[in-house]
Design a protein around this motif. Structure first.
Motif, PDB file in Angstrom:
ATOM      1  N   GLU A   1       0.838  -1.203   0.000  1.00 15.38           N
ATOM      2  CA  GLU A   1       0.000   0.000   0.000  1.00 15.38           C
ATOM      3  C   GLU A   1       0.873   1.254   0.000  1.00 15.38           C
ATOM      4  O   GLU A   1       0.562   2.242  -0.659  1.00 15.38           O
ATOM      5  N   HIS A   2       1.975   1.217   0.734  1.00 14.59           N
ATOM      6  CA  HIS A   2       2.872   2.375   0.781  1.00 14.59           C
ATOM      7  C   HIS A   2       3.504   2.604  -0.590  1.00 14.59           C
ATOM      8  O   HIS A   2       3.658   3.756  -1.015  1.00 14.59           O
ATOM      9  N   ARG A   3       3.881   1.548  -1.285  1.00 13.53           N
ATOM     10  CA  ARG A   3       4.508   1.702  -2.595  1.00 13.53           C
ATOM     11  C   ARG A   3       3.538   2.293  -3.614  1.00 13.53           C
ATOM     12  O   ARG A   3       3.963   3.008  -4.522  1.00 13.53           O
ATOM     13  N   LYS A   4       2.250   2.047  -3.457  1.00 14.71           N
ATOM     14  CA  LYS A   4       1.267   2.630  -4.371  1.00 14.71           C
ATOM     15  C   LYS A   4       1.228   4.141  -4.248  1.00 14.71           C
ATOM     16  O   LYS A   4       0.933   4.843  -5.202  1.00 14.71           O
ATOM     17  N   ARG A   5       1.539   4.652  -3.056  1.00 14.93           N
ATOM     18  CA  ARG A   5       1.478   6.093  -2.819  1.00 14.93           C
ATOM     19  C   ARG A   5       2.752   6.812  -3.261  1.00 14.93           C
ATOM     20  O   ARG A   5       2.761   8.040  -3.329  1.00 14.93           O
ATOM     21  N   LEU A   6       3.824   6.079  -3.520  1.00 15.69           N
ATOM     22  CA  LEU A   6       5.068   6.705  -3.924  1.00 15.69           C
ATOM     23  C   LEU A   6       4.958   7.215  -5.355  1.00 15.69           C
ATOM     24  O   LEU A   6       4.288   6.617  -6.189  1.00 15.69           O
ATOM     25  N   PRO A   7       5.645   8.333  -5.635  1.00 14.70           N
ATOM     26  CA  PRO A   7       5.610   8.839  -7.011  1.00 14.70           C
ATOM     27  C   PRO A   7       6.306   7.841  -7.954  1.00 14.70           C
ATOM     28  O   PRO A   7       7.339   7.285  -7.637  1.00 14.70           O
TER      29      PRO A   7
END
Length: 76
Positions: free
Chosen positions: A68-74
């Motif tokens: 989920e955190h990686r989805k939010r990364l640019p």
């Protein structure tokens, strides 16, 4: 990776670092004021996050979902 496996790995890592530090301090002459001051300041700064209120704020208290955190990364 399951949480208990990560927890055990972190426990072993920090225990190893602690034992290396204790082993290093065994060779230091703490009757010397200069060495005692360096050891005391190092220990105090190392324990600072445990005894202050802001220390716990940096550690997430809930489950951290990497995907989920990686989805939010640019994206590049």
């Amino acid at each position: 990776m399951p949480g208990p496996v990560v927890g055990a790995a972190v426990l072993v890592l920090f225990a190893t670092v602690t034992m290396v530090g204790i082993n290093t301090l065994r060779r230091v002459d703490l009757s010397n004021g200069h060495d005692l001051t360096i050891a005391s300041v190092s220990l105090g700064v190392g324990l600072l996050p445990e005894v202050t209120t802001f220390g716990g704020a940096a550690v997430p208290q809930d489950d951290f979902d990497v995907a989920e955190h990686r989805k939010r990364l640019p994206q590049d």
